[in-house]
Design an enzyme around this catalytic site. Sequence first.
Site, short mmCIF file in Angstrom:
data_model
loop_
_atom_site.label_atom_id
_atom_site.label_comp_id
_atom_site.label_asym_id
_atom_site.label_seq_id
_atom_site.Cartn_x
_atom_site.Cartn_y
_atom_site.Cartn_z
N SER A 39 0.83 -1.21 0.00
CA SER A 39 0.00 0.00 0.00
C SER A 39 0.86 1.26 0.00
CB SER A 39 -0.91 0.02 1.22
OG SER A 39 -1.70 -1.15 1.28
N1 SAH Z 1 -1.17 -4.74 3.93
C1 SAH Z 1 -0.45 -5.07 2.73
C2 SAH Z 1 -1.23 -4.69 1.49
C3 SAH Z 1 -1.14 -5.77 0.46
S1 SAH Z 1 -2.31 -5.71 -0.85
C4 SAH Z 1 0.94 -4.45 2.75
O1 SAH Z 1 1.26 -3.71 3.68
O2 SAH Z 1 1.73 -4.75 1.85
C5 SAH Z 1 -3.63 -6.70 -0.21
C6 SAH Z 1 -3.33 -8.13 0.11
O3 SAH Z 1 -4.57 -8.73 0.45
C7 SAH Z 1 -2.76 -8.96 -1.04
O4 SAH Z 1 -1.56 -9.55 -0.63
C8 SAH Z 1 -3.83 -10.01 -1.30
O5 SAH Z 1 -3.31 -11.29 -1.67
C9 SAH Z 1 -4.53 -10.08 0.04
N2 SAH Z 1 -5.88 -10.62 0.00
C10 SAH Z 1 -6.84 -10.47 -0.94
N3 SAH Z 1 -7.94 -11.14 -0.61
C11 SAH Z 1 -7.68 -11.75 0.59
C12 SAH Z 1 -8.43 -12.61 1.44
N4 SAH Z 1 -9.69 -12.99 1.16
N5 SAH Z 1 -7.84 -13.07 2.57
C13 SAH Z 1 -6.57 -12.69 2.90
N6 SAH Z 1 -5.82 -11.90 2.12
C14 SAH Z 1 -6.37 -11.43 0.97
#
Ligand code: SAH
Length: 221
Positions: A69
Amino acid sequence: MHKNIQGIGMTSQRTRDRLIERLRKEGIGNERVLEVMRTTPRHIFIDEALASRAYEDTALPIGQGQTISQPFIVARMTEVMLDQGVPDFVLEVGTGSGYQSAILSRLVPKVYTVERISGLLTKARECHRVMGLRNVYTKHSDGSWGWPGHAPYPAIMVTAAPEQVPESLLEQLAIGGRMVIPVGSVSGAQLLKLITRTNAGFEEQTLDAVRFVPLLDGAIR
Ligand code: SAH
């Protein structure tokens, strides 16, 4: 992976300080959040080829179609979460790179975080290990179902966008608890929401227009 925590050149402390000044100008006012972001290396959560861009205020790819993010969004969600005091523990849905959970782990006693892609979780855990973080607990599963074992949560942060708030996450929010979650479709508008659970039910506040990757079903390698 690039695991020089200190950083040099474009990943140096001076570069990080500039990012913090920018976040401050954009309206982040919680000094503890700013200090933790100033002293947490973001470049170790990013592939070496992109590490020189780690302190730009932008989301960056982390593989498997996912992104780390944007720092402003990390700061904003964290600030909103802590607004009424520090919760004893927090559930994050969407570990991704592990950066947001690392920030949370320095502000909240315990962080539970769930990720559906195991390849990302492996890398995130390695970053937490390198940073010496001992209060981040990870789980490979579909976070739409929350993490029932530790519920109810005084705070829940969702970092991928569902079209509607998953029922299980509402159920796992403690009374008095706060959930920060982007809601909407990937093509259309997404809005960052703050949901508070009261004795009477749920109160919803709309914060900002945002852009997150979608919350998807099922856990994969
Ligand atoms: N908080 C993260 C943001 C990553 S983007 C950071 O600091 O880098 C969002 C993430 O959510 C992705 O890695 C994606 O694989 C995950 N995601 C999407 N749907 C999900 C679900 N149902 N359960 C768990 N993770 C999920």
